[in-house]
Design a protein around this motif. Structure first.
Motif, PDB file in Angstrom:
ATOM      1  N   ILE A 187      -4.197  13.092  -0.574  1.00  0.00           N
ATOM      2  CA  ILE A 187      -3.733  12.444   0.826  1.00  0.00           C
ATOM      3  C   ILE A 187      -5.329  11.976   1.308  1.00  0.00           C
ATOM      4  O   ILE A 187      -5.539  10.884   1.657  1.00  0.00           O
ATOM      5  N   VAL A 188      -6.499  12.915   1.240  1.00  0.00           N
ATOM      6  CA  VAL A 188      -7.561  12.624   1.771  1.00  0.00           C
ATOM      7  C   VAL A 188      -8.204  11.628   0.726  1.00  0.00           C
ATOM      8  O   VAL A 188      -8.800  10.583   1.103  1.00  0.00           O
ATOM      9  N   ILE A 189      -8.171  11.687  -0.509  1.00  0.00           N
ATOM     10  CA  ILE A 189      -8.522  10.824  -1.753  1.00  0.00           C
ATOM     11  C   ILE A 189      -8.110   9.183  -1.407  1.00  0.00           C
ATOM     12  O   ILE A 189      -8.791   8.353  -1.301  1.00  0.00           O
ATOM     13  N   LEU A 190      -6.649   9.433  -1.268  1.00  0.00           N
ATOM     14  CA  LEU A 190      -5.859   8.227  -1.102  1.00  0.00           C
ATOM     15  C   LEU A 190      -6.482   7.413   0.408  1.00  0.00           C
ATOM     16  O   LEU A 190      -6.503   6.118   0.407  1.00  0.00           O
ATOM     17  N   MET A 191      -6.599   8.147   1.317  1.00  0.00           N
ATOM     18  CA  MET A 191      -7.258   7.687   2.591  1.00  0.00           C
ATOM     19  C   MET A 191      -8.622   6.778   2.535  1.00  0.00           C
ATOM     20  O   MET A 191      -8.860   5.828   2.886  1.00  0.00           O
ATOM     21  N   PHE A 192      -9.409   7.595   1.512  1.00  0.00           N
ATOM     22  CA  PHE A 192     -10.768   6.918   1.257  1.00  0.00           C
ATOM     23  C   PHE A 192     -10.730   5.691   0.595  1.00  0.00           C
ATOM     24  O   PHE A 192     -11.241   4.798   0.764  1.00  0.00           O
ATOM     25  N   PHE A 193      -9.661   5.979  -0.341  1.00  0.00           N
ATOM     26  CA  PHE A 193      -9.344   4.631  -1.498  1.00  0.00           C
ATOM     27  C   PHE A 193      -9.062   3.496  -0.215  1.00  0.00           C
ATOM     28  O   PHE A 193      -9.408   2.291  -0.367  1.00  0.00           O
ATOM     29  N   PHE A 194      -7.989   3.658   0.467  1.00  0.00           N
ATOM     30  CA  PHE A 194      -7.520   2.568   1.413  1.00  0.00           C
ATOM     31  C   PHE A 194      -8.548   2.176   2.231  1.00  0.00           C
ATOM     32  O   PHE A 194      -8.515   1.013   2.538  1.00  0.00           O
ATOM     33  N   ILE A 195      -9.288   2.942   3.007  1.00  0.00           N
ATOM     34  CA  ILE A 195     -10.357   2.571   3.817  1.00  0.00           C
ATOM     35  C   ILE A 195     -11.302   1.723   3.256  1.00  0.00           C
ATOM     36  O   ILE A 195     -11.712   0.477   3.631  1.00  0.00           O
ATOM     37  N   GLY A 196     -11.893   2.134   1.938  1.00  0.00           N
ATOM     38  CA  GLY A 196     -12.900   1.184   1.083  1.00  0.00           C
ATOM     39  C   GLY A 196     -12.002   0.183   0.693  1.00  0.00           C
ATOM     40  O   GLY A 196     -12.794  -1.045   0.742  1.00  0.00           O
ATOM     41  N   ASN A 197     -10.819   0.107   0.249  1.00  0.00           N
ATOM     42  CA  ASN A 197     -10.279  -1.210  -0.171  1.00  0.00           C
ATOM     43  C   ASN A 197     -10.045  -2.249   1.078  1.00  0.00           C
ATOM     44  O   ASN A 197     -10.664  -3.432   1.039  1.00  0.00           O
ATOM     45  N   ARG A 198      -9.980  -1.848   2.186  1.00  0.00           N
ATOM     46  CA  ARG A 198     -10.078  -2.699   3.631  1.00  0.00           C
ATOM     47  C   ARG A 198     -11.087  -3.245   3.975  1.00  0.00           C
ATOM     48  O   ARG A 198     -11.229  -4.440   4.214  1.00  0.00           O
TER      49      ARG A 198
END
Length: 115
Positions: free
Chosen positions: A41-52
């Motif tokens: 979940i933490v890795i996905l959060m970083f991915f989504f934040i970077g994508n945004r």
């Protein structure tokens, strides 16, 4: 009574800020059992934040380029209208007269040599 006091002390321990910040919460059974899911979940959060963040940068770049395109189109339109105005026969005759060049307009209309 003794067991109830231990449970309430344990709950108080869980709720204290020092317990959470000190890392004691990481020893809890729930956290230990679900470590992989939490890391995912933490890795996905970083991915989504970077994508945004990347998307926002690209949108700003698109807006900047669209504004630049509007400016260039307006400039091209104004230059084209100025060129059209300067290429009129009366305007050309006026410019020739102002420059002092000894040219005159044709008195006879042009005609075709071959059909």
């Amino acid at each position: 009574m003794d067991e109830k006091q231990k449970k309430t002390r344990k709950k108080e321990k869980k709720l204290s800020l020092l317990y959470v910040l000190g890392g004691g919460i990481l020893k809890e059974d729930f956290i230990v059992k679900h470590t992989r899911m939490i890391v995912l979940i933490v890795i996905l959060m970083f991915f989504f934040i970077g994508n945004r963040y990347t998307c926002m940068q690209k949108l700003r770049e698109i807006d900047r380029l669209q504004q630049q395109l509007r400016d260039v189109r307006f400039e091209a339109l104004s230059i084209s209208s100025e060129l059209t105005g300067n290429s009129r026969q009366s305007q050309i005759e006026l410019l020739i007269e102002e420059q002092g060049v000894e040219l005159e307009g044709a008195k006879t209309p042009p005609y075709e040599l071959y059909k």
